[in-house]
Design a protein around this motif. Structure first.
Motif, PDB file in Angstrom:
ATOM      1  N   TRP A 422      -5.104   2.931  -1.397  1.00 13.84           N
ATOM      2  CA  TRP A 422      -4.704   1.811  -0.543  1.00 13.84           C
ATOM      3  C   TRP A 422      -3.580   2.233   0.393  1.00 13.84           C
ATOM      4  N   VAL A 427      -2.975  -0.026   3.552  1.00 16.17           N
ATOM      5  CA  VAL A 427      -2.945  -1.365   2.949  1.00 16.17           C
ATOM      6  C   VAL A 427      -1.518  -1.641   2.478  1.00 16.17           C
ATOM      7  N   ARG A 588      -8.383  -5.356  -2.059  1.00 19.10           N
ATOM      8  CA  ARG A 588      -7.854  -4.626  -0.892  1.00 19.10           C
ATOM      9  C   ARG A 588      -7.896  -5.540   0.354  1.00 19.10           C
ATOM     10  N   GLU A 589      -9.023  -6.235   0.505  1.00 14.90           N
ATOM     11  CA  GLU A 589      -9.206  -7.180   1.616  1.00 14.90           C
ATOM     12  C   GLU A 589      -8.100  -8.238   1.604  1.00 14.90           C
ATOM     13  N   LEU A 591      -5.169  -8.077   0.185  1.00 12.82           N
ATOM     14  CA  LEU A 591      -3.848  -7.522   0.503  1.00 12.82           C
ATOM     15  C   LEU A 591      -3.680  -7.356   2.011  1.00 12.82           C
ATOM     16  N   LEU A 592      -4.805  -7.036   2.672  1.00  9.54           N
ATOM     17  CA  LEU A 592      -4.738  -6.865   4.121  1.00  9.54           C
ATOM     18  C   LEU A 592      -4.525  -8.207   4.817  1.00  9.54           C
ATOM     19  N   ARG A 594      -3.245 -10.972   3.340  1.00  6.78           N
ATOM     20  CA  ARG A 594      -2.014 -11.585   2.848  1.00  6.78           C
ATOM     21  C   ARG A 594      -2.051 -13.127   2.858  1.00  6.78           C
TER      22      ARG A 594
END
Ligand SMILES: Nc1nc2c(ncn2[C@@H]2O[C@@H]3COP(=O)(O)O[C@H]4[C@@H](O)[C@H](n5cnc6c(=O)[nH]c(N)nc65)O[C@@H]4COP(=O)(O)O[C@H]3[C@H]2O)c(=O)[nH]1
Length: 599
Positions: A422, A427, A588-589, A591-592, A594
Motif C-alpha cells: 500500500w 495509499v 485499499r480502496e 483508504l484511498l 477516506r
C-alpha cells in the motif's frame, strides 16, 4: 557189642560237629549278610553324600548352634573358599540380625516337618558382608551321633532381579501402579477373555481437574504426594488384582470388567468420582480434588486396546470441556466431532502450505474526528472444499494444535507485506491491529519475530498494533510485562482485546505498557438495552482513561450504540455500523477514499 560209653561219646561228638558246622555256616551267612548290608549302607552313604555334595542348593548342618557340615554350594553361597572358614562358627552368624528371630521361630516350629515348603523373603549373610536372597528349608537330623539341624537354601537373587526388572518395566515408579505398556498388555488379555466369555469390559480414563494448579502453586513434592494419594483412592475402589494404571502426569486408567459384582462400570466410575472429591491433606493443607472420568466399553465402542483407551480419553476430554458431573461415556458423536477436527487440522496444515489464507481489514474510527485511524486485520480461510471459513471455526483448532504459531506468523508477515504494498502504491496507510494468540505470545522470541517481519518490509513499527487478550497477558503477568516492554521499546502499539470478558488483575493492568482497551462486542451489543452492559462499558471507558489509555468499542452496529458511546467519552469505534471487514482490495480502496463517520 558196642562199647556203650564210646558210642555215646561219638554221637555227641558228631552232633557237636554238626552243630558247629551249622553254627559256622550260619555265622558265615550272617557275616556275609552283614557285609552286604554294610556294603549297601556304605554305598547309600556315599550316594547321599555325593548327592548332598553335588546338590546345586546350599546345604549345611549345625549341631548345638555351630556349623558341622557344609556342601560345596553352601561354601559358594556364603562366599567361602574352604570348609575351614566356616566349620565350627555359629550358624546364626550367617543370618542377618533382622532375620534371626524369624529363623529361630521357623527352626523350632518346623524341625520335624521335613516336607514343609520353602520359606521365601529371607536373606543370608556372605563372608564379605553382602546379602543373598534365598528360599529356605530346615529339618532336624542326627549327625555324627548328635541332634542337629540341617538347612537348605536356594539362591533366588537372580530370579528376584528378573522379577524386579519386569516390575520396573511394567509399573510406574512414583505410585507403583501399572504403566501404559502393562495396561495395554492386560487390556488385550481381558478383551480376549471377554470375547470368549461373551462378556463386556469398560475402560475408565481418569484425569484430575486441578493437578497442574496444585503442582504449580505448591511444588512438585506436593504434586507427587497428590498422585500417590489418588493412586491409593483408585486402588481402594476396585478389587485386588484389578488393573489400575498411571499413564503419566495426572492421567489414570482403570479396567472394569463385568464381573465386578453388582456394580456396573457407571456405578464404579461414580464411586471413584465421589471418593476423589473427598478432602485430602497435602503437606498440612486440605485440598478438594475432583476428576473427570471418561468411559469406553468393549465390545460396543471398540475391539482393540489402543482404540478403547483413546475413546475413554476422548470421553474424558469431553467431560472436562462440558464441566459435566464427572463421568462421561464415549459416544459415536464424539468420534465424529473428533474426526471433523482432525480433518480441519489437516486442512489448516494444507492451507498454510498452499497459501489459502487471506486477510480482511475492518476500519477503526476516531469518534471525535470521524476519520479512519486504524484497521484490524482479520483472518479468513479460503478453503477450496469449504468456501470462506470464518476464524471462529478454525482458530480454536489452530490454537489447540499450536498451528496458530505458524498461522499467526503468516498473519504478521502478510499484514506487513500488505502495508508495504500500500505504501509503495501511495495509499495513505493507517495503523493495522493484528490478533495474537496465547501460544504465540508465550514464545520468548516473539518480539524478534515481530521485529523481523517489520524489518523485512522496512516498516515503521508505529504502523503495527498487537491485540492481546486479557487472559493471555494474565497467564504469566511478569513475563508478559517484560515481553510487552520489549515490544514497546521497538515502537509497537498494543491493545487489550475483549476487555471485560476475562479476568484482569488491575494492579498488573496498570503496569502493562498498552495503548488502548477494546470493549468487547458482547457489552456493546447490550449497551442500549441492558443497564448492566451499559454500566460495564462506562466503567471500562473510565478505567482506560484513568490509566491514561484510549477506549475503543468493537461491534458497534447501531446509531444508538454510537451515541451512547460518544456520550460516555469513548475514543474510538469499530463495527458494522461503519464498515464490515473488507477484502484487501476493498480496504485499499477505502483508504484511498477516506470516508468519514460524520460525512
Ligand atoms: N456481530 C458483529 N461482529 C462484528 C462487528 N464488527 C466486527 N465484528 C466481528 O468481531 C470480531 C472482532 O474480532 P476479535 O474480537 O478480535 O475476534 C476475532 C479474533 O479473536 C479471532 N481472529 C481473527 N483473526 C485472527 C488472527 O489473525 N489471529 C488470531 N489469533 N485470532 C484471530 O477470531 C475472532 C473473530 O473474528 P471475526 O469472525 O473476523 O469477527 C471479528 C469481526 O468480524 C459488528 O458490528 N457486529
Amino acid at each position: 557189642m558196642e562199647n556203650a560209653p564210646y558210642a555215646i561219646a561219638t554221637r555227641t561228638l558228631q552232633r557237636e560237629r554238626a552243630a558247629r558246622k551249622e553254627a559256622e555256616s550260619l555265622l558265615e551267612q550272617k557275616s556275609r549278610e552283614l557285609y552286604e548290608k554294610n556294603q549297601f549302607l556304605q554305598e547309600s552313604e556315599l550316594r547321599y553324600r555325593n548327592l548332598v555334595e553335588l546338590a546345586p542348593d546350599a546345604i549345611w548342618i549345625h549341631s548345638e548352634g555351630r556349623l558341622t557340615f557344609l556342601n560345596q554350594a553352601a561354601l559358594r553361597l556364603f562366599g567361602a573358599t574352604c570348609q575351614e572358614q566356616l566349620l565350627g562358627t555359629p550358624a546364626m552368624d550367617r543370618v542377618p540380625e533382622q532375620f534371626r528371630s524369624t529363623v529361630d521361630a521357623w527352626t523350632s516350629i518346623e524341625l520335624n516337618k521335613v516336607h514343609q515348603g520353602p520359606r521365601s523373603g529371607l536373606q543370608l549373610l556372605r563372608l564379605d558382608g553382602t546379602l543373598v536372597e534365598v528360599e529356605f528349608y530346615g529339618c532336624s537330623i542326627r549327625f555324627n551321633n548328635r541332634d542337629s539341624v540341617m538347612h537348605a537354601a536356594h539362591d533366588v537373587t537372580e530370579r528376584l532381579q528378573q522379577v524386579a526388572i519386569r516390575h520396573r518395566a511394567t509399573h510406574d515408579e512414583l505410585t507403583g501402579l501399572a504403566n501404559r505398556a502393562y495396561l495395554l498388555e492386560r487390556l488385550g488379555e481381558e478383551i480376549d477373555k471377554a470375547r470368549c466369555a461373551g462378556t463386556s469390559l469398560a475402560v475408565a480414563f481418569v484425569d484430575l481437574d486441578k493437578f497442574k494448579q496444585i503442582n504449580d502453586t505448591r511444588g512438585h513434592a506436593v504434586g507427587d504426594e497428590l498422585l500417590r494419594v489418588v493412586a491409593d483412592v483408585l486402588r481402594s475402589c476396585v478389587r485386588d488384582g484389578d488393573v489400575v494404571a498411571r499413564l503419566g502426569g495426572d492421567e489414570f486408567v482403570l479396567l472394569l470388567d463385568s464381573s465386578t459384582g453388582q456394580l456396573t462400570p457407571a456405578m464404579l466410575a461414580e464411586r471413584i468420582s465421589e471418593r476423589l472429591a473427598e478432602p485430602v491433606m497435602l503437606a498440612g493443607q486440605q485440598h478438594i480434588i475432583t476428576g473427570s472420568i471418561g468411559l469406553s466399553v468393549y465390545p460396543d465402542d471398540g475391539q482393540h486396546p489402543e482404540e478403547l483407551l483413546r475413546q475413554a480419553d476422548i470421553a474424558m476430554y469431553h467431560c472436562k470441556g462440558q464441566r459435566c458431573s464427572g463421568v462421561q461415556f464415549f459416544t459415536k458423536d464424539m468420534q465424529r466431532r473428533l474426526d471433523a477436527r482432525l480433518t480441519m487440522e489437516q486442512g489448516l496444515l494444507r492451507a498454510l502450505k498452499r497459501e489459502e489464507f487471506v486477510l480482511h481489514f475492518q476500519p477503526q474510527v476516531d469518534l471525535r474526528s470521524g476519520a479512519i485511524i486504524g484497521l484490524e486485520a482479520l483472518l479468513r480461510w479460503q478453503s477450496p472444499d469449504l468456501g470462506l471459513v470464518p476464524p471462529m471455526e478454525f482458530i480454536p483448532v489452530a490454537e489447540e494444535t499450536k498451528l496458530i504459531v505458524d498461522i499467526g506468523k503468516w498473519v504478521l508477515e502478510k499484514t506487513c507485506a500488505t502495508l508495504r504494498e500500500w505504501q509503495d502504491a501511495g495509499v495513505p496507510v493507517v495503523r493495522v491491529a493484528v490478533n495474537i494468540a496465547a501460544s504465540q505470545f508465550a514464545r520468548h522470541d516473539f518480539d524478534t519475530t515481530v521485529e523481523d517481519a517489520l524489518g523485512k518490509h522496512g516498516l515503521d513499527p508505529g504502523l503495527l498494533e498487537l491485540e492481546l487478550t486479557e487472559s493471555l497477558s494474565m497467564e504469566d503477568p511478569k513475563g508478559s510485562i517484560a515481553l510487552m516492554q520489549r515490544l514497546r521499546a521497538i515502537g509497537i502499539n498494543m491493545a487489550i482485546d475483549d476487555f471485560g470478558t476475562g479476568y484482569s488483575n488491575l494492579s498488573y493492568l496498570k503496569r502493562f505498557p498498552v495503548d488502548r482497551l477494546k470493549i468487547d462486542k458482547s457489552f456493546t451489543s447490550g449497551l442500549a438495552t441492558n443497564s448492566e452492559d451499559h454500566a460495564i462499558v462506562t466503567a471500562v471507558i473510565s478505567l482506560a482513561h484513568s490509566l491514561g489509555l484510549k477506549a475503543i468499542a468493537e461491534g458497534v452496529e447501531t446509531e444508538d450504540q454510537l451515541q451512547l458511546l460518544r456520550a460516555e467519552g469513548c475514543d474510538e469505534i469499530q463495527g458494522y455500523y461503519f464498515s464490515k471487514p473488507l477484502p484487501e482490495a476493498a480496504a485499499r480502496e477505502m483508504l484511498l477514499k477516506r470516508p468519514c463517520l460524520h460525512c
